[in-house]
Scaffold this motif. Structure first.
Motif: not given
Lengths: 506, 506
Positions: B49, B52, B62
């Motif tokens: 994450t 992302e 992601v």
């Protein structure tokens, strides 16, 4: 890129097939004259001899056919026909290039841009001009002089060389130390691809999205496309310029002074060096007031506002004194400034007066290596038994050693080329490159094999193929085929050393 | 290049196939960890994450896998494996980019250069430094500060952005008016190709023979190769810098003053503009002393020696007065200079205080069109019913309109994007480009179809194929596929006008 075997022919070796291909001249003339005005297609021997060489006159070749178009559409037609018939094409500007980049091919077409002489537009508010490729470099500055503007790059040949050739070679000049090379002074070009397609590259704005094809085309020596229009940047003329002529009794001290000037944070408009042989020959020719007993002189120009110039000239004087200058003279007025520069600009013709022939090299080195490389060249000069004079863009580390020789004496040209090659490799050993501003052309093609390992050469060929898959544009120049490098290496490799048995490490 | 039909898939549309291809994640992890240390290969959702999004936070994705190599050999291994398995790769520096250039792919690898943080070498005599790509822009200047040197390009994010990303995006900054973009301030890079091959591009010398791949790579947004080392040029710190803060009661006068300054032959170190909404928001936040009743202010910095600065400041004052400035304040000392700039540098965060979200555009236009385009943007703002603040590099004609919106309100993001697109096209209509220094990335991909005709796009794809035939590096960014442009055009073409029905010609 994946295949690095060079035993079998590689796509990167296309140029070799093109160079040896047979072309039916009569049939090609018929195809060309069917679509182009007859007077633009030259094919009689006497019409072709004016194109047999450029500024590197040691190489000569009459082209099969010469085409002199006078419109972009005619350039497109000519290239489309050549592409369809697998005929190689060499584009030519003013023919002042020094590395043989415009040398014709006996089985190819010479495409002259001589008729593209128009200044299309001058835009003082945005400080740019749109010009055709055949416009002379100096003609641009002359055309905008009344606006207080000029075009900065100033190759020594600026009275004759044309802007299209400047772009193709990424030309520099005395003032590129401060104002950059051609690549820093253009905004947009129009090109015609070998397939006859017209492309606009760059833009009128600061930066253009997409890959920087403008920089890629600049200095590509006619291998990627034919330049048919150029938008140049214009600069305001500086309020004042003064030049310091500084004499040294030792080449090493002069070389160190160059590095010291730059390290002191001064950005001269130009910083040139002449060594003793160049000083003596030039002074006899021009009477510029150069001290003939000096081992080297530096010409250091500063420009800007009056206050700025006075302050920088004082800084220059201080650094030069600290570095051991034996004489410092500052130009008192525009006339004296012109006189000091007249010597530098006439240095090449001055050499022509004392030697039947000379061979101009063009290596570039990091500035701090200047003194070492100059001494190395002098040692090579003794070893090869040939005289050399140095007159060059010291601030850029861009050397122009002139090897003096007599082409009529058996073996002298060959010895000169070997000496020149050794100078190139000396530059490479000091972290430099084999050419600063004159291009690779025919002249430096073998040294490219020394400068670049195979993966980089393969990448160059891949880029070439993206523009000209058949290798029809200026084949045999600028980027060597892998086969040529392999042959060159096979001839020269020795004990795993640099592939030049004649060159001892200095 | 020959095939310009776009009804059937074109090789230039490779990226579309890559984006939709299925990849076996478990098998790829196994192959990667067989050759790379396990801790360099991240594949758990919580580890992914952080990658992302980049600075364009409106787009999020992601990646399938992230790789954090710490040596060039590991980069080569990672790319070789991805190439062999047809896995797309997105390289990422500091993740501060504003056009989504580092947005990951759900079927691809995110290659982070975060561990490449070493300054490898500092060479003051030749004024250059060799650094790894993850070194922060400002860290270079900090490392050479004691030598009186600095690295010139200064994007607003310079405290965080890294030099590898600067090269990939050809970043500018406040001072690029005088000192150039990234492409003018680097000498050499090391890259790894998608096939895992390491290439040295450029050299330590002034100019390098062969095609200018250094400029080609610079600004190529991660589509041609992965940068693993950079040699930057260093400049001497100017002796003095002073900034004039100049207020106008009319945006048009401020725009004309910018053109007048440049036309007068002054080359400011920086020349920035803020309009009324930007002034008010900034002043409330920073208290830089900006006049909140002004329609626009210009910040005009001059640097050099003391004499030079005094003379140019006097020139600036004269031009500004002639152009109708209502207030001119010159920084009296370093503290006041820093204060004047603090406002400009905090302008983006200041917007964040008055609007939940903002969208930063990045068009570039010829300077003389500044006034017209600013008024055009203000008219578009009324038409779209959205507020806009302008704070930008006026001297370069590089606009940064900030559209203020609230992403939580239904339809506002879409309206903002449409407004932003209209601003891009307005720039194009005035001879500008759709991006100055932030790159195309994901954000401007459709506008590329407007800026470039098909032959130019095809040439871009041919160059891409010369480096990355499978289109595995950063697919879907920077250069649109022909198919995408065709679809975009089909949606928008209207009466043969510019393909944007929302934009009335101004």
């Amino acid at each position: 890129m994946a295949d690095s075997a060079i035993a079998t022919p590689h796509p990167a070796d296309n140029a070799e097939h093109v160079l040896s291909a047979r072309v039916d001249k009569a049939a090609l003339i018929e195809k060309l004259t069917a679509e182009l005005p007859a007077e633009t297609v030259l094919h009689a021997h006497e019409d072709l001899t004016p194109f047999e060489c450029d500024g590197l006159a040691a190489y000569r070749q009459v082209p099969m056919i010469a085409i002199l178009p006078d419109s972009i559409e005619q350039v497109q037609t000519a290239l489309r026909i050549c592409h369809a018939n697998d005929v190689p094409v060499v584009a030519r500007g003013a023919g002042t290039g020094l590395s043989g980049g415009a040398l014709p091919l006996d089985n190819g077409v010479l495409l002259s841009l001589a008729k593209f002489k128009k200044i299309v537009d001058i835009d003082p508010q945005n400080r740019r001009a749109t010009v055709q490729p055949g416009v002379r470099n100096l003609a641009i500055s002359e055309a905008v002089d009344h606006l207080g503007l000029y075009y900065a790059p100033d190759p020594s040949s600026q009275i004759a060389c044309s802007i299209g050739g400047n772009v193709a070679e990424n030309s520099g000049g005395v003032h590129c130390l401060k104002y950059g090379l051609t690549t820093h002074n253009i905004l947009q070009i129009e090109i015609v691809t070998i397939e006859g397609e017209r492309l606009t590259i760059g833009s009128h704005a600061l930066d253009t999205p997409g890959y920087d094809l403008l920089a890629l085309m600049t200095g590509s020596e006619g291998l990627l496309g034919v330049i048919v229009e150029v938008v140049v940047k214009l600069l305001p003329k500086p309020e004042l310029a003064r030049v310091a002529m500084v004499a040294f009794d030792d080449v090493r001290k002069a070389g160190n002074a160059v590095a010291a000037i730059i390290q002191a944070g001064i950005v001269p408009a130009g910083l040139e060096m002449l060594d003793s042989p160049a000083i003596i020959a030039t002074e006899e020719f021009v009477h510029a007031g150069y001290p003939t007993d000096a081992a080297a002189i530096l010409l250091c120009e500063v420009d800007g506002t009056e206050a700025e110039v006075e302050e920088h000239i004082a800084d220059v004087r201080e650094v030069m004194e600290r570095e051991g200058a034996v004489d410092i003279r500052i130009s008192r007025d525009a006339a004296e400034r012109a006189l000091f520069w007249a010597g530098r600009k006439a240095a090449f013709p001055a050499m022509g007066r004392i030697s039947p022939d000379y061979y101009c090299m063009d290596g570039t080195i990091p500035r701090k290596a200047l003194a070492d490389v100059l001494i190395g060249i002098s040692e090579l000069s003794e070893k090869y038994g040939q005289c050399v004079a140095n007159v060059f863009h010291a601030g850029d580390g861009n050397l122009h050693p002139l090897i003096l020789y007599d082409a009529n004496k058996e073996g002298e040209l060959e010895a000169t080329e070997a000496f020149g090659g050794a100078i190139c490799e000396l530059c490479l050993e000091h972290g430099g490159t084999i050419t600063g501003e004159h291009g690779v052309g025919m002249e430096k093609i073998d040294q490219m094999c020394v400068q670049f390992p195979e993966p980089e050469l393969i990448q160059f060929h891949a880029v070439k193929a993206a523009f000209d898959a058949k290798s029809l544009l200026n084949p045999g120049k600028a980027v060597p085929t892998l086969h040529r490098c392999a042959e060159f290496g096979a001839m020269h490799v020795h004990n795993g050393d640099l592939p030049f048995p004649d060159l001892e490490r200095l």
